[in-house]
Motif scaffolding. Structure first.
Motif, PDB file in Angstrom:
ATOM      1  N   ALA A  61      16.010  -1.246   0.619  1.00 43.34           N
ATOM      2  CA  ALA A  61      15.949  -1.657   2.029  1.00 43.34           C
ATOM      3  C   ALA A  61      15.591  -0.478   2.929  1.00 43.34           C
ATOM      4  O   ALA A  61      14.812  -0.619   3.880  1.00 43.34           O
ATOM      5  CB  ALA A  61      17.291  -2.251   2.446  1.00 43.34           C
ATOM      6  N   PHE A  62      16.147   0.688   2.620  1.00 41.08           N
ATOM      7  CA  PHE A  62      15.846   1.886   3.405  1.00 41.08           C
ATOM      8  C   PHE A  62      14.354   2.218   3.342  1.00 41.08           C
ATOM      9  O   PHE A  62      13.723   2.520   4.364  1.00 41.08           O
ATOM     10  CB  PHE A  62      16.667   3.064   2.881  1.00 41.08           C
ATOM     11  N   LEU A  63      13.795   2.143   2.143  1.00 39.92           N
ATOM     12  CA  LEU A  63      12.373   2.451   1.974  1.00 39.92           C
ATOM     13  C   LEU A  63      11.497   1.502   2.782  1.00 39.92           C
ATOM     14  O   LEU A  63      10.490   1.914   3.367  1.00 39.92           O
ATOM     15  CB  LEU A  63      11.995   2.366   0.492  1.00 39.92           C
ATOM     16  N   GLN A  64      11.890   0.238   2.811  1.00 37.27           N
ATOM     17  CA  GLN A  64      11.094  -0.749   3.533  1.00 37.27           C
ATOM     18  C   GLN A  64      11.068  -0.489   5.033  1.00 37.27           C
ATOM     19  O   GLN A  64      10.134  -0.883   5.723  1.00 37.27           O
ATOM     20  CB  GLN A  64      11.643  -2.160   3.271  1.00 37.27           C
ATOM     21  N   GLY A  65      12.094   0.202   5.530  1.00 38.95           N
ATOM     22  CA  GLY A  65      12.177   0.440   6.966  1.00 38.95           C
ATOM     23  C   GLY A  65      11.560   1.745   7.428  1.00 38.95           C
ATOM     24  O   GLY A  65      11.558   2.031   8.628  1.00 38.95           O
ATOM     25  N   THR A  66      11.024   2.533   6.507  1.00 37.41           N
ATOM     26  CA  THR A  66      10.479   3.836   6.894  1.00 37.41           C
ATOM     27  C   THR A  66       9.038   3.710   7.390  1.00 37.41           C
ATOM     28  O   THR A  66       8.280   2.851   6.930  1.00 37.41           O
ATOM     29  CB  THR A  66      10.515   4.819   5.708  1.00 37.41           C
TER      30      THR A  66
END
Length: 276
Positions: A61-66
């Motif tokens: 999820a973190f990667l998707q928000g970068t």
């Protein structure tokens, strides 16, 4: 014609896992791991794997928000539009491009990912305890990202719950020992073949298990070797430690990206056959 060539390559690649026979050392090691984990309290073991799975979910999820991921996504679309001006969104990649064109674009992502892993591994070998401490989380993050980019290239939106779980399952299968890859591959195919909803994942959501623990063990050995050779300096640099870190990380990313590429190629061919 290109479909047949890719299919032949997939068959040849898969045979190496289907026909693989574990050696005596692997069998002894597997037995030792099983025996060791049997002595661990079941509730503690369940909690450990649950927290590990949660870390992977949050990392995804973190990667998707970068913004970095957004830029990579736009680059994929830009390259796709070179082949077809009908591409407006990620899903159009699968509809408008051939498997060879998609493979070409995905190979660019693979090459970039391997280069990053090579550099990061070299820094780990050359750096201090800080680099060594963050090496494994960084490696997992970079390999998850590489799978996401390959999935995006083949027209699958990674921010959908279903695609998120599939990409995590691909990551899990790709990082398993060679002797377990064939069964993991078959499970992945079953998941996509029985797909009930385009956005909701209805299958088993557990990722890590006893079989997967070999990968962290390899990481421990790698860290140990880096520490052992860190003081062996050549012209003031620990070249042996740098080589160990760079090669190990590169090899893991090569293994992960190759598996992901083959899976998404197979899925693309399967979807095309289903649509025709």
């Amino acid at each position: 014609m290109s479909h047949e060539r890719i299919r032949t390559e997939l068959k040849t690649w898969l045979e190496q896992y289907q026909q693989y026979q574990p050696n005596d050392f692997e069998m002894v090691y597997d037995h030792w791991v099983q025996q060791s984990l049997m002595n661990v309290d079941p509730q503690m073991k369940k909690a450990f794997f649950s927290k590990l799975d949660a870390w992977f979910f949050h990392t995804h999820a973190f990667l998707q928000g970068t913004s970095y991921q957004y830029e990579a996504r736009e680059r994929i679309l830009t390259v796709g539009r070179i082949f077809s001006n009908q591409i407006e969104k990620i899903e159009d990649m699968e509809k408008e491009l051939t498997v060879e064109q998609l493979t070409y674009i995905a190979e660019q992502q693979m090459t970039r990912g391997r280069l990053y892993s090579f550099a990061q591994g070299g820094l780990t070998g050359a750096g201090g305890w800080l680099f060594l401490g963050v090496d494994y989380p960084l490696m997992m993050l970079m390999n998850l990202r590489a799978i996401q980019l390959i999935g995006l290239t083949f027209g699958h939106e990674m921010n959908h719950p279903y695609e998120m779980m599939i990409s995590l399952k691909v990551f899990h299968a790709a990082t398993l020992p060679k002797r377990l890859k064939a069964s993991a591959w078959n499970e992945l195919l079953e998941e996509v073949e029985k797909k009930e909803h385009p956005y909701i994942f209805a299958g088993e959501d557990q990722l890590t298990d006893e079989g997967w623990m070999e990968q962290p063990m390899k990481q421990c050995f790698k860290s140990l070797f880096i520490l052992m050779f860190r003081k062996k300096l050549i012209q003031g640099l620990p070249f042996i430690s740098i080589a160990i870190g760079a090669y190990s990380n590169y090899h893991l990313t090569k293994q992960v990206t190759e598996f992901a590429m083959k899976f998404y190629q197979y899925r693309h061919l399967m979807n095309k056959e289903g649509a025709s």
